[in-house]
Design an enzyme around this catalytic site. Structure first.
Site, PDB file in Angstrom:
ATOM      1  N   ARG A 179       0.826  -1.211   0.000  1.00  0.00           N
ATOM      2  CA  ARG A 179       0.000   0.000   0.000  1.00  0.00           C
ATOM      3  C   ARG A 179       0.856   1.256   0.000  1.00  0.00           C
ATOM      4  O   ARG A 179       0.474   2.286  -0.548  1.00  0.00           O
ATOM      5  CB  ARG A 179      -0.927   0.005   1.220  1.00  0.00           C
ATOM      6  CG  ARG A 179      -2.099  -0.954   1.125  1.00  0.00           C
ATOM      7  CD  ARG A 179      -2.961  -0.886   2.347  1.00  0.00           C
ATOM      8  NE  ARG A 179      -2.243  -1.252   3.558  1.00  0.00           N
ATOM      9  CZ  ARG A 179      -2.750  -1.260   4.777  1.00  0.00           C
ATOM     10  NH1 ARG A 179      -4.010  -0.893   4.974  1.00  0.00           N
ATOM     11  NH2 ARG A 179      -2.029  -1.620   5.821  1.00  0.00           N
ATOM     12  N   ARG A 239      -3.883 -15.236   3.829  1.00  0.00           N
ATOM     13  CA  ARG A 239      -5.224 -15.702   4.143  1.00  0.00           C
ATOM     14  C   ARG A 239      -5.824 -16.306   2.876  1.00  0.00           C
ATOM     15  O   ARG A 239      -5.621 -15.785   1.777  1.00  0.00           O
ATOM     16  CB  ARG A 239      -6.114 -14.563   4.640  1.00  0.00           C
ATOM     17  CG  ARG A 239      -5.749 -14.028   6.014  1.00  0.00           C
ATOM     18  CD  ARG A 239      -6.097 -15.037   7.111  1.00  0.00           C
ATOM     19  NE  ARG A 239      -5.820 -14.486   8.436  1.00  0.00           N
ATOM     20  CZ  ARG A 239      -4.656 -14.604   9.060  1.00  0.00           C
ATOM     21  NH1 ARG A 239      -3.650 -15.249   8.470  1.00  0.00           N
ATOM     22  NH2 ARG A 239      -4.487 -14.092  10.263  1.00  0.00           N
ATOM     23  N   GLU A 268     -11.119 -23.604   6.289  1.00  0.00           N
ATOM     24  CA  GLU A 268     -10.158 -24.451   6.996  1.00  0.00           C
ATOM     25  C   GLU A 268     -10.839 -25.141   8.180  1.00  0.00           C
ATOM     26  O   GLU A 268     -11.673 -24.529   8.845  1.00  0.00           O
ATOM     27  CB  GLU A 268      -8.974 -23.607   7.495  1.00  0.00           C
ATOM     28  CG  GLU A 268      -8.179 -22.980   6.358  1.00  0.00           C
ATOM     29  CD  GLU A 268      -7.020 -22.106   6.847  1.00  0.00           C
ATOM     30  OE1 GLU A 268      -6.878 -21.932   8.085  1.00  0.00           O
ATOM     31  OE2 GLU A 268      -6.272 -21.597   6.006  1.00  0.00           O
ATOM     32  N   HIS A 287      -1.877 -24.602   7.420  1.00  0.00           N
ATOM     33  CA  HIS A 287      -1.788 -23.312   8.111  1.00  0.00           C
ATOM     34  C   HIS A 287      -0.776 -23.376   9.261  1.00  0.00           C
ATOM     35  O   HIS A 287      -1.098 -23.145  10.428  1.00  0.00           O
ATOM     36  CB  HIS A 287      -3.171 -22.895   8.635  1.00  0.00           C
ATOM     37  CG  HIS A 287      -3.289 -21.401   8.827  1.00  0.00           C
ATOM     38  ND1 HIS A 287      -4.462 -20.719   8.627  1.00  0.00           N
ATOM     39  CD2 HIS A 287      -2.380 -20.459   9.203  1.00  0.00           C
ATOM     40  CE1 HIS A 287      -4.287 -19.428   8.873  1.00  0.00           C
ATOM     41  NE2 HIS A 287      -3.023 -19.255   9.230  1.00  0.00           N
TER      42      HIS A 287
END
Length: 322
Positions: A179, A239, A268, A287
């Site tokens: 960003r 994610r 998940e 994960h």
């Protein structure tokens, strides 16, 4: 005087909770692997003064509105997209997370997943275990080089910076998209800022490390995969919701990209019948980005310390800005 009550939604290391047990009565969901059911979480939250939660626990307005005593929620993660921050603010609840302590471990995992995907490590291991190694050929399970290739990092926070340091050890050219520009990283590491589409076009390996926000949800979609090299690998340690999984499946199966390495999924735990888990050129992990014993215990201690401080009317060490 009655101690405040703290509920923990997964069984954690007892020694890591020592700072908390000194000031509170602590109860835990008894399983390390199975998530605390929503009904049980609601029951415990209704009488708790604090919660220590996992990413799989949805801490939302319906839950918090029936939990009048909660002062603090500590999430065992850097991310906190499972927590409704507006609801927490409305109810005067401090939200904490575990930044920084898992940076290096997650960067290790991200680079390991990149290398495993490129060099077909899991596929090669399974090849032997399945009894397929009956001879040798010059291109047997040949993968892609990592050294001197271009790495594109999407999300240049602390983990992205740590990943760039590892890549430089492999003489990789590193592009990043974020960003905001990171002049210090550019000067110290020799990384180069690139617009998102340009990064997709130029990179041999693309690693997603962005937080989940409305802007990053589904950012890796059909258009994004169309822009990548057909020799490129996509790695996600962020994610699952940042990726359109149907578009990724289509990209891998049609040869738009060479393969993928995924530590996260939209839903998940992921089913073993999920289309992406069936592909030999997609390396999948459950994960485990920060899952070293040392790091996870440090995260547990930090959560315990944050809760203990807030329950004693002291500022938390690592609060989320609400």
């Amino acid at each position: 005087m009655t101690k405040p009550y703290v509920y923990i939604t997964r069984k954690l290391d007892e020694a890591s909770l020592t700072p908390l047990k000194e000031v509170a009565h602590v109860e835990m969901w008894p399983s390390e692997d199975e998530p605390c059911p929503r009904e049980e979480l609601e029951t415990q939250a209704a009488k708790a003064d604090a919660l220590l939660t996992m990413l799989s626990d949805q801490i939302d307005e319906p839950l918090l509105s029936k939990a009048p005593n909660i002062k603090v929620v500590a999430n065992l993660a850097v991310g906190y997209d499972n927590i409704d921050l507006e609801a927490a603010k409305k109810h005067g609840i401090t939200v904490c997370h575990t930044p920084d302590v898992l940076t290096e471990s997650t960067a290790d995992l991200a680079f390991a997943l990149l290398m495993a995907s490129a060099r077909r490590i899991v596929e090669a291991s399974d090849w032997i275990k399945d009894g397929n190694w009956t001879g040798w050929g010059p291109l047997l399970l040949a993968g892609a080089d990592v050294h001197h290739k271009t790495l594109g990092i999407v999300g240049m926070g602390s983990i992205g910076t740590a990943l760039a340091k590892r890549a430089k050890g492999f003489n990789m050219n590193v592009l990043y998209h974020n960003r905001s520009r990171k002049p210090e990283a550019e000067a110290q590491l020799g990384v180069t800022y690139a617009a998102f589409e340009e990064l997709l076009k130029q990179s041999d390996f693309i690693v997603c490390l962005t937080p989940l926000t409305p802007e990053t949800k589904d950012m890796f979609n059909e258009k994004a995969f169309d822009l990548m090299k057909n020799s490129a690998y996509f790695i996600n340690v962020s994610r699952g919701q940042t990726v359109n999984e149907d578009a990724l499946y289509e990209a891998v199966t049609t040869g738009k990209i060479a393969g993928a390495g995924l530590d996260v999924f939209r839903q998940e735990p992921v089913s073993p019948s999920h289309p992406l888990t069936t592909l030999p050129n997609v390396t999948v992990l459950p994960h485990i980005g920060s899952a070293s014993v040392e790091t996870r215990k440090t995260m547990m201690r930090l959560c315990a310390e944050n809760i203990a401080l807030v329950l004693q009317d002291e500022p938390a060490k690592t609060p989320v800005r609400l």
